[in-house]
Scaffold this motif. Structure first.
Motif, PDB file in Angstrom:
ATOM      1  N   UNK A   1       9.958   2.976   3.483  1.00 37.66           N
ATOM      2  CA  UNK A   1      10.449   1.832   4.248  1.00 37.66           C
ATOM      3  C   UNK A   1      10.030   1.936   5.715  1.00 37.66           C
ATOM      4  N   UNK A   2      10.113   3.136   6.281  1.00 32.19           N
ATOM      5  CA  UNK A   2       9.726   3.329   7.683  1.00 32.19           C
ATOM      6  C   UNK A   2       8.235   3.087   7.885  1.00 32.19           C
ATOM      7  N   UNK A   3       7.429   3.495   6.923  1.00 35.78           N
ATOM      8  CA  UNK A   3       5.983   3.289   7.008  1.00 35.78           C
ATOM      9  C   UNK A   3       5.661   1.799   6.993  1.00 35.78           C
ATOM     10  N   UNK A   4       6.244   1.074   6.042  1.00 35.89           N
ATOM     11  CA  UNK A   4       6.019  -0.370   5.985  1.00 35.89           C
ATOM     12  C   UNK A   4       6.492  -1.043   7.276  1.00 35.89           C
ATOM     13  N   UNK A   5       7.655  -0.640   7.759  1.00 33.30           N
ATOM     14  CA  UNK A   5       8.201  -1.254   8.979  1.00 33.30           C
ATOM     15  C   UNK A   5       7.271  -1.038  10.166  1.00 33.30           C
TER      16      UNK A   5
ATOM     17  N   UNK B   1       2.153   2.992  -8.198  1.00 39.93           N
ATOM     18  CA  UNK B   1       2.684   1.663  -7.933  1.00 39.93           C
ATOM     19  C   UNK B   1       2.845   1.409  -6.436  1.00 39.93           C
ATOM     20  N   UNK B   2       3.345   2.391  -5.712  1.00 43.34           N
ATOM     21  CA  UNK B   2       3.545   2.224  -4.266  1.00 43.34           C
ATOM     22  C   UNK B   2       2.209   1.990  -3.567  1.00 43.34           C
ATOM     23  N   UNK B   3       1.205   2.779  -3.922  1.00 44.94           N
ATOM     24  CA  UNK B   3      -0.120   2.620  -3.314  1.00 44.94           C
ATOM     25  C   UNK B   3      -0.707   1.261  -3.670  1.00 44.94           C
ATOM     26  N   UNK B   4      -0.574   0.873  -4.936  1.00 43.99           N
ATOM     27  CA  UNK B   4      -1.108  -0.417  -5.363  1.00 43.99           C
ATOM     28  C   UNK B   4      -0.394  -1.575  -4.665  1.00 43.99           C
ATOM     29  N   UNK B   5       0.919  -1.481  -4.517  1.00 46.88           N
ATOM     30  CA  UNK B   5       1.683  -2.541  -3.847  1.00 46.88           C
ATOM     31  C   UNK B   5       1.263  -2.657  -2.387  1.00 46.88           C
ATOM     32  N   UNK B   6       1.136  -1.519  -1.733  1.00 49.21           N
ATOM     33  CA  UNK B   6       0.723  -1.539  -0.326  1.00 49.21           C
ATOM     34  C   UNK B   6      -0.693  -2.083  -0.172  1.00 49.21           C
TER      35      UNK B   6
ATOM     36  N   UNK C   1      -6.147 -11.649   4.192  1.00 48.65           N
ATOM     37  CA  UNK C   1      -6.617 -12.989   3.849  1.00 48.65           C
ATOM     38  C   UNK C   1      -5.809 -14.063   4.579  1.00 48.65           C
ATOM     39  N   UNK C   2      -4.515 -13.833   4.726  1.00 47.66           N
ATOM     40  CA  UNK C   2      -3.639 -14.815   5.381  1.00 47.66           C
ATOM     41  C   UNK C   2      -3.568 -14.642   6.887  1.00 47.66           C
ATOM     42  N   UNK C   3      -3.964 -13.450   7.360  1.00 44.52           N
ATOM     43  CA  UNK C   3      -3.841 -13.095   8.775  1.00 44.52           C
ATOM     44  C   UNK C   3      -2.400 -13.150   9.259  1.00 44.52           C
ATOM     45  N   UNK C   4      -1.505 -12.654   8.418  1.00 48.67           N
ATOM     46  CA  UNK C   4      -0.125 -12.406   8.833  1.00 48.67           C
ATOM     47  C   UNK C   4       0.468 -11.341   7.926  1.00 48.67           C
ATOM     48  N   UNK C   5       1.571 -10.759   8.349  1.00 46.58           N
ATOM     49  CA  UNK C   5       2.137  -9.597   7.669  1.00 46.58           C
ATOM     50  C   UNK C   5       3.178  -9.949   6.616  1.00 46.58           C
ATOM     51  N   UNK C   6       3.333 -11.227   6.282  1.00 46.10           N
ATOM     52  CA  UNK C   6       4.368 -11.634   5.328  1.00 46.10           C
ATOM     53  C   UNK C   6       4.230 -10.928   3.970  1.00 46.10           C
ATOM     54  N   UNK C   7       3.028 -10.806   3.381  1.00 42.02           N
ATOM     55  CA  UNK C   7       2.944 -10.101   2.095  1.00 42.02           C
ATOM     56  C   UNK C   7       3.434  -8.650   2.169  1.00 42.02           C
ATOM     57  N   UNK C   8       3.192  -7.991   3.294  1.00 41.20           N
ATOM     58  CA  UNK C   8       3.688  -6.622   3.464  1.00 41.20           C
ATOM     59  C   UNK C   8       5.209  -6.604   3.558  1.00 41.20           C
ATOM     60  N   UNK C   9       5.764  -7.584   4.227  1.00 37.07           N
ATOM     61  CA  UNK C   9       7.227  -7.672   4.318  1.00 37.07           C
ATOM     62  C   UNK C   9       7.838  -7.900   2.944  1.00 37.07           C
TER      63      UNK C   9
END
Length: 208
Positions: free
Chosen positions: A91-95, A165-170, A179-187
């Motif tokens: 969670x901290x890495x994604x944040x 799974x975690x690596x694939x999701x990230x 592609x979208x030029x925003x971080x919404x998919x990561x969120x």
């Protein structure tokens, strides 16, 4: 007049070339980048470039081994080792990544994923070097998850497949963010991974 003194710093020159190449490969891609562009960005002579990297693939391998591996180690492996358990680390890495990308207002993508998708089918040595980085990343995640199982913090958890799974999701979320030029998919990926891990870790606490 005093003669100007030349500074002989081959390691510094090599580092400038690799840094320039890494930045350009991440932004524009390996195949689209020419050696002249890198040489100009690094401010080195043609002779210096040829001395350190006679061919572009030599430079590509150096970027993978010196910079891409370092990026994954700093972004993922070190935080995994620093946090008490896998869910808090992930969670901290994604944040941290989401905050950085939101601040930049630009997404260049994951350096490892970018190069793997672009060149793995074209060069066996680069493919092996990239796969070694994925393996180190996967091993670090698996080890953290396995440690949580041994400590009784998680149950019904398969460290090997969950690490995949975690690596694939990230990686997938980062590609979508690029592609979208925003971080919404990561969120979105962060929320769903947190829920998945919470269920597995909560199950262990209830059983205990």
């Amino acid at each position: 007049m005093k003669a100007s003194r030349r500074t002989n710093d081959p390691e510094g020159v090599r580092r400038r070339i690799v840094d320039a190449a890494y930045d350009t490969f991440v932004r524009h891609g390996y195949l689209a980048t020419g050696m002249l562009e890198i040489r100009e960005k690094a401010s080195v002579s043609g002779g210096a470039m040829a001395h350190h990297f006679p061919a572009k693939r030599d430079l590509g391998l150096a970027v993978i081994q010196d910079r891409v591996a370092q990026a994954v180690a700093q972004t993922w492996i070190a935080p995994l080792e620093a946090h008490a358990d896998a869910p808090s680390a992930i969670d901290a890495i994604f944040a941290a990544i989401i905050t950085e990308l939101t601040g930049k207002r630009a997404v260049s993508g994951c350096p490892l994923n970018n190069m793997a998708m672009e060149i793995s089918a074209h060069d066996a040595d680069m493919r092996r070097a990239l796969n070694a980085i994925f393996a180190a990343w996967h091993d670090a995640l698996r080890a953290k998850l396995y440690a949580d199982v041994l400590a009784g913090r998680a149950r019904d958890l398969h460290p090997d497949s969950l690490a995949t799974l975690v690596i694939a999701a990230y990686s997938g979320a980062m590609a979508m963010a690029k592609a979208r030029q925003d971080a919404i998919p990561l969120a979105d990926a962060r929320v769903e991974l947190a829920a998945l891990l919470a269920a597995k870790y909560r199950g262990a606490m209830l059983a205990g």
